[in-house]
Design a protein around this motif. Structure first.
Motif, PDB file in Angstrom:
ATOM      1  N   MET A  32       4.495   0.728   0.023  1.00  0.00           N
ATOM      2  CA  MET A  32       5.351   1.681  -0.681  1.00  0.00           C
ATOM      3  C   MET A  32       4.710   2.027  -2.007  1.00  0.00           C
ATOM      4  SD  MET A  32       9.231   0.319   0.020  1.00  0.00           S
ATOM      5  CE  MET A  32       9.863   1.627  -1.030  1.00  0.00           C
ATOM      6  N   ALA A  35       7.534   3.735  -7.916  1.00  0.00           N
ATOM      7  CA  ALA A  35       8.494   4.794  -8.245  1.00  0.00           C
ATOM      8  C   ALA A  35       7.930   5.754  -9.283  1.00  0.00           C
ATOM      9  CB  ALA A  35       9.799   4.185  -8.732  1.00  0.00           C
ATOM     10  N   SER A  65       5.929   9.194   1.067  1.00  0.00           N
ATOM     11  CA  SER A  65       7.003   8.775   1.967  1.00  0.00           C
ATOM     12  C   SER A  65       8.224   8.270   1.204  1.00  0.00           C
ATOM     13  CB  SER A  65       6.496   7.683   2.914  1.00  0.00           C
ATOM     14  OG  SER A  65       6.005   6.574   2.176  1.00  0.00           O
ATOM     15  N   THR A  66       8.048   7.955  -0.081  1.00  0.00           N
ATOM     16  CA  THR A  66       9.158   7.549  -0.941  1.00  0.00           C
ATOM     17  C   THR A  66       9.105   8.373  -2.221  1.00  0.00           C
ATOM     18  OG1 THR A  66       7.784   5.793  -1.913  1.00  0.00           O
ATOM     19  CG2 THR A  66       9.204   5.186  -0.062  1.00  0.00           C
ATOM     20  N   ALA A  67      10.180   8.379  -2.968  1.00  0.00           N
ATOM     21  CA  ALA A  67      10.237   9.167  -4.205  1.00  0.00           C
ATOM     22  C   ALA A  67       9.242   8.622  -5.221  1.00  0.00           C
ATOM     23  CB  ALA A  67      11.647   9.141  -4.778  1.00  0.00           C
TER      24      ALA A  67
END
Length: 334
Positions: A32, A35, A65-67
Motif C-alpha cells: 500500500m 497516504a 490503488s489507495t488514496a
C-alpha cells in the motif's frame, strides 16, 4: 488456568506454511502506498520540470490503488542539483519521498561539480521522460578526417558529449564554447558553428527551421530514436579510444537524453517500487495518448531503468571523462 500445551512439530509446520503462503500471495501487488508523499521538483516554479511534475502528480494520484496525496516541493534551479542533494540527505527508502531527476543533475555529478552530492547509482525509476539528442551540421556528415567547428554552451554542459563523440570517431573538431545565451540552431544559422547538439522538445520544427542535417544521435548502441529512425547512433560507428572513455560517452549521452526521471531512493522495497510504478502507468498512458511535445516520449519504470542506470558509470569512466575535459578543454570544476 490450565497450562497451554507446547506447540507440536505439526503446529510449527502449519505456521510456517501459512507464512510462506502469505509471502507468496502478498508480494509486490499487496503493498500500500503511503497516504502522503513528497515530490522534490527542481525549480523554478512554473519552469519546465514543474510543468512535468504537476500532471504527473495528478496522474499518480488517479492511478494509485489507495488514496495518495503527493505534495510538490520546488527547490533550487533547473539543473536539479539542489533538489537532488535534498533527496540524497532526506530521502528514506520508505516510499514517502520521490525526486524528479533531470539529466543535468547527473551530469553535474559526472563532471565533478562540487555542489553535486547526489549519486544516482541505485536509484529506482518509477517513470521518465526521454528526449532526442542528435548532433546536426550545416551540411551532411563528412566522416573521419573532417574538422568541423562544434558549438556548445560550456564544458560542463551536454554539448561536451557531442565533442567527445566526434573525438572517438576520429574527427578533429574545434570547440566553439560560450553559446549559452544562443539557441544551438541559431548558432548554425549565424555561421558561428558548423555542428551542434540539439536536445529537448519540438526537434522536428527546429531541424526544419535550421535546415540542419542530422549526423548521429546519442542513443545507445543498436538503438534508433523513433523521431529519427534513419539516423545512426554514435555508438553504431567504430569508436577509437580507451574503453573507459567510451563508457564515459555512454554516461554523458544518457545525461543529454534524460529530460526527467521520477525516482525512489536506493533500497526501497520492491513491493513499494511496484506500487508506485503501477500508479505511474496512468501517466504513461495519458502522455502516450495525448502526446508530449515532439521529440519527448514517456517511459514506464522498467523501460526507464537502463537509462537511469547509465547515468552512473564505473569510477574509471567518471575519472576518464574528467581527465578528458581537462586535457581537451582545459576545464576542471571550481
Amino acid at each position: 488456568m490450565p497450562a497451554r500445551p507446547d506447540p507440536s512439530r505439526r503446529d510449527w509446520m502449519r505456521s510456517g506454511l501459512g507464512l510462506l503462503a502469505a509471502g507468496a500471495f502478498g508480494g509486490p501487488a499487496a503493498a500500500m502506498l503511503p497516504a502522503a508523499a513528497t515530490l522534490l521538483v527542481p525549480g523554478p516554479a512554473g519552469g519546465p520540470l514543474a510543468r512535468i511534475a504537476h500532471p504527473l502528480g495528478e496522474a499518480l494520484a488517479r492511478g494509485a490503488s489507495t488514496a495518495v496525496r503527493l505534495n510538490e516541493m520546488v527547490l533550487g534551479g533547473p539543473d536539479g542539483v539542489t533538489a537532488a542533494n535534498r533527496f540524497a540527505t532526506e530521502g528514506a527508502p520508505d516510499g514517502r519521498t520521490l525526486l524528479l531527476l533531470p539529466g543535468a543533475a547527473a551530469l553535474a555529478r559526472l563532471v565533478g561539480d562540487p555542489r553535486a552530492r547526489y549519486d544516482a547509482a541505485g536509484s529506482l525509476p518509477v517513470c521518465a521522460v526521454q528526449g532526442t539528442a542528435v548532433v546536426v551540421g550545416r551540411t551532411g556528415f563528412a566522416g573521419a578526417g573532417a574538422s568541423p567547428r562544434l558549438g556548445f554552451a560550456a564544458p560542463d554542459m551536454a554539448g561536451a558529449a557531442a565533442l567527445l563523440g566526434l573525438d572517438l570517431l576520429g574527427l578533429h573538431a574545434s570547440p566553439v564554447i560560450g553559446l549559452a545565451g544562443l539557441a544551438p540552431e541559431a548558432a548554425l544559422a549565424q555561421g558561428l558553428a558548423e555542428a551542434v547538439l540539439l536536445t529537448g522538445p519540438d526537434l522536428p520544427a527546429r531541424l526544419a527551421a535550421a535546415g540542419a542535417q542530422p549526423w548521429f544521435t546519442l542513443e545507445p548502441a543498436g538503438a534508433r530514436d523513433p523521431l529519427l529512425p534513419a539516423v545512426p547512433s554514435v555508438h553504431d560507428y567504430a569508436l577509437d579510444g580507451p574503453l573507459a572513455l567510451r563508457a564515459a560517452l555512454t554516461a554523458a549521452a544518457a545525461c543529454a537524453r534524460l529530460q526527467a526521471a521520477l525516482v525512489l531512493p536506493a533500497l526501497t522495497p520492491a513491493n513499494l517500487v511496484a506500487a508506485w510504478r503501477s500508479a505511474a502507468q496512468r501517466w504513461v498512458e495519458d502522455e502516450t495518448r495525448q502526446g508530449l511535445a515532439p521529440g519527448l516520449r514517456p517511459l514506464a519504470g522498467a523501460d526507464a531503468a537502463p537509462l537511469v542506470a547509465a547515468l552512473s558509470p564505473p569510477p574509471g569512466a567518471t575519472l576518464a571523462y574528467r581527465e578528458w575535459l581537462m586535457k581537451r578543454l582545459n576545464w576542471r570544476p571550481d
